[in-house]
Design an enzyme around this catalytic site. Structure first.
Site, PDB file in Angstrom:
ATOM      1  N   VAL A  64       0.858  -1.187   0.000  1.00 43.41           N
ATOM      2  CA  VAL A  64       0.000   0.000   0.000  1.00 43.41           C
ATOM      3  C   VAL A  64       0.897   1.241   0.000  1.00 43.41           C
ATOM      4  CG1 VAL A  64      -1.977   1.146   1.080  1.00 43.41           C
ATOM      5  CG2 VAL A  64      -1.713  -1.320   1.321  1.00 43.41           C
ATOM      6  N   PRO A  65       1.591   1.478  -1.121  1.00 37.84           N
ATOM      7  CA  PRO A  65       2.411   2.696  -1.185  1.00 37.84           C
ATOM      8  C   PRO A  65       1.507   3.924  -1.129  1.00 37.84           C
ATOM      9  CG  PRO A  65       2.355   1.591  -3.318  1.00 37.84           C
ATOM     10  CD  PRO A  65       1.632   0.712  -2.347  1.00 37.84           C
ATOM     11  N   HIS A  66       2.012   4.984  -0.538  1.00 34.36           N
ATOM     12  CA  HIS A  66       1.202   6.186  -0.416  1.00 34.36           C
ATOM     13  C   HIS A  66       2.086   7.420  -0.358  1.00 34.36           C
ATOM     14  CE1 HIS A  66       1.949   4.412   3.554  1.00 34.36           C
ATOM     15  NE2 HIS A  66       2.058   5.646   3.986  1.00 34.36           N
ATOM     16  N   ALA A  67       1.487   8.534  -0.758  1.00 36.85           N
ATOM     17  CA  ALA A  67       2.240   9.795  -0.778  1.00 36.85           C
ATOM     18  C   ALA A  67       1.261  10.957  -0.770  1.00 36.85           C
ATOM     19  CB  ALA A  67       3.120   9.861  -2.025  1.00 36.85           C
ATOM     20  N   LEU A 102      -2.204   4.908  -2.573  1.00 35.45           N
ATOM     21  CA  LEU A 102      -3.048   6.017  -2.131  1.00 35.45           C
ATOM     22  C   LEU A 102      -2.296   7.334  -2.271  1.00 35.45           C
ATOM     23  CD1 LEU A 102      -4.570   4.584   1.164  1.00 35.45           C
ATOM     24  CD2 LEU A 102      -5.807   5.176  -0.925  1.00 35.45           C
TER      25      LEU A 102
END
Length: 154
Positions: A64-67, A102
């Site tokens: 779940v990479p997110h930035a 996300l």
């Protein structure tokens, strides 16, 4: 925040290949750039910076990479299913094939964390992960995620 509000069908890639984690993130950044009308390089930099702080591989083949991204007005998402899992430095050391990325506006702290928690809970469900691995189209993947998110929120 409902999954259907942040994940559009056009931001779902059901069968893609990438040789390593960096290329997976680049692929996610390219999809996000097209969907959000932002620069892919800036998105990749933001994802890579977050990964440098600690892997977003949450286990069971899921990341779940997110930035946070300047230029976004609301939470957005990209979903990618890889043809062949790649090493992602996951907490369980298992390679990843399901990626739910996300993206949040810079000022969406609480909303960002709540959505991240909701997606993580959703993807802990073994049956949903298996259904996502079997789904063949963006429509099928979208339907699974939206339906499951609705039933888990009830």
């Amino acid at each position: 925040m409902l999954i259907g509000e942040i994940l559009e069908r056009a931001a779902i890639a059901p069968r893609v290949s990438a040789p390593n984690k960096r290329q997976v993130l680049a692929l996610v950044a390219e999809i996000a750039a097209r969907q959000f009308s932002l620069d892919a390089g800036l998105i990749l930099d933001a994802l890579a910076e977050r990964e440098a702080a600690g892997s977003t591989g949450v286990g069971h083949g899921v990341a779940v990479p997110h930035a946070r991204l300047d230029g976004l007005q609301r939470m957005r998402a990209v979903f990618v299913r890889l043809d062949h899992p790649v090493a992602f430095d996951s907490v369980d050391d298992q390679p990843v094939d399901l990626i739910f990325a996300l993206f949040a506006p810079p000022n969406a702290s609480t909303e960002h964390l709540r959505t991240l928690a909701r997606v993580s809970r959703l993807l802990r469900q073994a049956d949903l992960r298996e259904q996502l691995r079997q789904a063949r189209t963006p429509d099928a993947i979208h339907a699974l995620l939206v339906q499951e998110a609705r039933s888990s929120a009830a």
